[in-house]
Scaffold this active site. Structure first.
Site, PDB file in Angstrom:
ATOM      1  N   ARG A 104       0.848  -1.192   0.000  1.00 33.68           N
ATOM      2  CA  ARG A 104       0.000   0.000   0.000  1.00 33.68           C
ATOM      3  C   ARG A 104       0.878   1.235   0.000  1.00 33.68           C
ATOM      4  O   ARG A 104       1.761   1.377   0.847  1.00 33.68           O
ATOM      5  CB  ARG A 104      -0.856   0.033   1.270  1.00 33.68           C
ATOM      6  N   THR A 108      -1.273   7.435  -0.395  1.00 40.08           N
ATOM      7  CA  THR A 108      -2.595   7.288  -1.042  1.00 40.08           C
ATOM      8  C   THR A 108      -3.356   6.064  -0.525  1.00 40.08           C
ATOM      9  O   THR A 108      -4.558   5.954  -0.741  1.00 40.08           O
ATOM     10  CB  THR A 108      -2.442   7.128  -2.560  1.00 40.08           C
ATOM     11  N   ASP A 203       4.794  -6.470   9.232  1.00 36.88           N
ATOM     12  CA  ASP A 203       5.864  -6.156  10.194  1.00 36.88           C
ATOM     13  C   ASP A 203       5.863  -7.135  11.356  1.00 36.88           C
ATOM     14  O   ASP A 203       6.923  -7.536  11.848  1.00 36.88           O
ATOM     15  CB  ASP A 203       5.689  -4.727  10.730  1.00 36.88           C
TER      16      ASP A 203
HETATM   17  C1  PRP Z   1      -1.177  -4.949   4.172  1.00 35.11           C
HETATM   18  C2  PRP Z   1      -1.987  -6.221   4.243  1.00 35.11           C
HETATM   19  C3  PRP Z   1      -2.799  -6.159   2.975  1.00 35.11           C
HETATM   20  C4  PRP Z   1      -3.075  -4.683   2.862  1.00 35.11           C
HETATM   21  C5  PRP Z   1      -4.464  -4.423   3.351  1.00 35.11           C
HETATM   22  O1  PRP Z   1      -0.104  -5.088   3.339  1.00 35.11           O
HETATM   23  O2  PRP Z   1      -1.196  -7.370   4.342  1.00 35.11           O
HETATM   24  O3  PRP Z   1      -2.133  -6.634   1.827  1.00 35.11           O
HETATM   25  O4  PRP Z   1      -2.126  -4.008   3.695  1.00 35.11           O
HETATM   26  O5  PRP Z   1      -4.800  -3.100   3.158  1.00 35.11           O
HETATM   27  P1  PRP Z   1      -5.912  -2.635   2.123  1.00 35.11           P
HETATM   28  O6  PRP Z   1      -7.074  -3.546   2.321  1.00 35.11           O
HETATM   29  O7  PRP Z   1      -6.185  -1.225   2.543  1.00 35.11           O
HETATM   30  O8  PRP Z   1      -5.334  -2.711   0.741  1.00 35.11           O
HETATM   31  P2  PRP Z   1       1.014  -3.927   3.219  1.00 35.11           P
HETATM   32  O9  PRP Z   1       0.660  -2.983   2.127  1.00 35.11           O
HETATM   33  O10 PRP Z   1       1.255  -3.322   4.575  1.00 35.11           O
HETATM   34  O11 PRP Z   1       2.265  -4.714   2.686  1.00 35.11           O
HETATM   35  P3  PRP Z   1       3.137  -5.870   3.409  1.00 35.11           P
HETATM   36  O12 PRP Z   1       2.276  -7.112   3.459  1.00 35.11           O
HETATM   37  O13 PRP Z   1       4.285  -6.013   2.483  1.00 35.11           O
HETATM   38  O14 PRP Z   1       3.533  -5.399   4.785  1.00 35.11           O
HETATM   39  N1  URA Z   2      -2.433  -3.500   6.737  1.00 28.81           N
HETATM   40  C1  URA Z   2      -2.105  -4.016   7.932  1.00 28.81           C
HETATM   41  O1  URA Z   2      -1.113  -4.753   8.048  1.00 28.81           O
HETATM   42  N2  URA Z   2      -2.870  -3.706   8.994  1.00 28.81           N
HETATM   43  C2  URA Z   2      -3.952  -2.921   8.905  1.00 28.81           C
HETATM   44  O2  URA Z   2      -4.612  -2.686   9.928  1.00 28.81           O
HETATM   45  C3  URA Z   2      -4.274  -2.384   7.658  1.00 28.81           C
HETATM   46  C4  URA Z   2      -3.505  -2.693   6.585  1.00 28.81           C
END
Ligand code: PRP
Ligand code: URA
Length: 209
Positions: A104, A108, A203
């Site tokens: 994400r 944005t 994380d």
């Molecule tokens: C997190 C989570 C989802 C997303 C959810 O990933 O694992 O993929 O955010 O958010 P959304 O429904 O608003 O799209 P992140 O972008 O933090 O990436 P990561 O898994 O690499 O930490």
């Molecule tokens: N991604 C995460 O890992 N946690 C949240 O709460 C939202 C998006």
């Protein structure tokens, strides 16, 4: 309209309570995500078709049922979705695994794609997309769209924690996709994190913060 299944099984709810705790270690968090995925997988595959077979036991011939050659794939959304894969592969050792890399954008909150690799016959497979968090729903919706562009027709979405915003987004964008969650939380905060949620799943699985 997609069905939403919220798993209220005591084992899942107990594990989720430990997962949410900010003091839970990376090691335990990782184990719990995998265990919850395993338990959810059991329910999310409940509708797999069976076929009747005869099996010779040491005593007699038994009428049994086995999964009728259905082709399955699980597709984790990187990174955090990776934490759910091992538990599911334990349950379905022959399953194929595709990967979609999305993160994400911190400003944005829109998903940014950086990786996509599927089994060659993905359009013939029943797919379970997995990601611990369904927040705005942007990442899961984009992942499902990429799979549909590739010809996929039967897709389920399995997340540990969802929220009304994320569920509504999937129902709007992909009404054919059933959603499985262990909890539907209250809302999103100003950073689009799920409240109360569990923080940043990636994380916490990988110990990067
Ligand atoms: C997190 C989570 C989802 C997303 C959810 O990933 O694992 O993929 O955010 O958010 P959304 O429904 O608003 O799209 P992140 O972008 O933090 O990436 P990561 O898994 O690499 O930490
Ligand atoms: N991604 C995460 O890992 N946690 C949240 O709460 C939202 C998006």
């Amino acid at each position: 309209m997609s069905n939403v299944v919220v798993f209220d099984h005591p084992l899942i709810q107990h594990k989720l309570s430990v997962l949410r705790d900010k003091n839970t270690s990376v090691k335990v968090f990782r184990e719990l995500i995998s265990e919850i995925a395993k338990l959810m997988c059991y329910e999310a595959t409940r509708d797999l078709p069976l076929e009747e077979i005869k099996v010779e036991t040491p005593v007699a011939v038994a009428t049994c049922h086995r999964i009728s050659g259905k082709k399955l794939a699980i597709v984790p959304i990187l990174r955090a979705g990776l934490g759910m894969v091992d538990g599911m592969v334990d349950m379905m050792p022959n399953v194929k695994v595709g990967h979609i890399g999305l993160f994400r954008d911190p400003t944005t909150h829109e998903p940014v794609k950086y990786y996509y690799k599927m089994p060659a016959d993905i359009e013939e497979r029943d797919i379970i997309v997995v990601d611990p968090m369904l927040a705005t729903g942007g990442s899961a919706s984009a992942a499902i769209s990429f799979l549909k562009d590739d010809g996929a027709k039967h897709i389920k979405l399995m997340c540990v924690i969802g929220c009304p915003e994320g569920i509504a987004r999937i129902q709007k964008d992909h009404p054919d996709v059933n959603i499985y969650v262990a909890a539907c939380d209250e809302c999103l905060n100003e950073n689009c994190y799920i409240v109360p949620g569990l923080g940043d799943a990636g994380d916490r699985i990988f110990g990067t913060k």
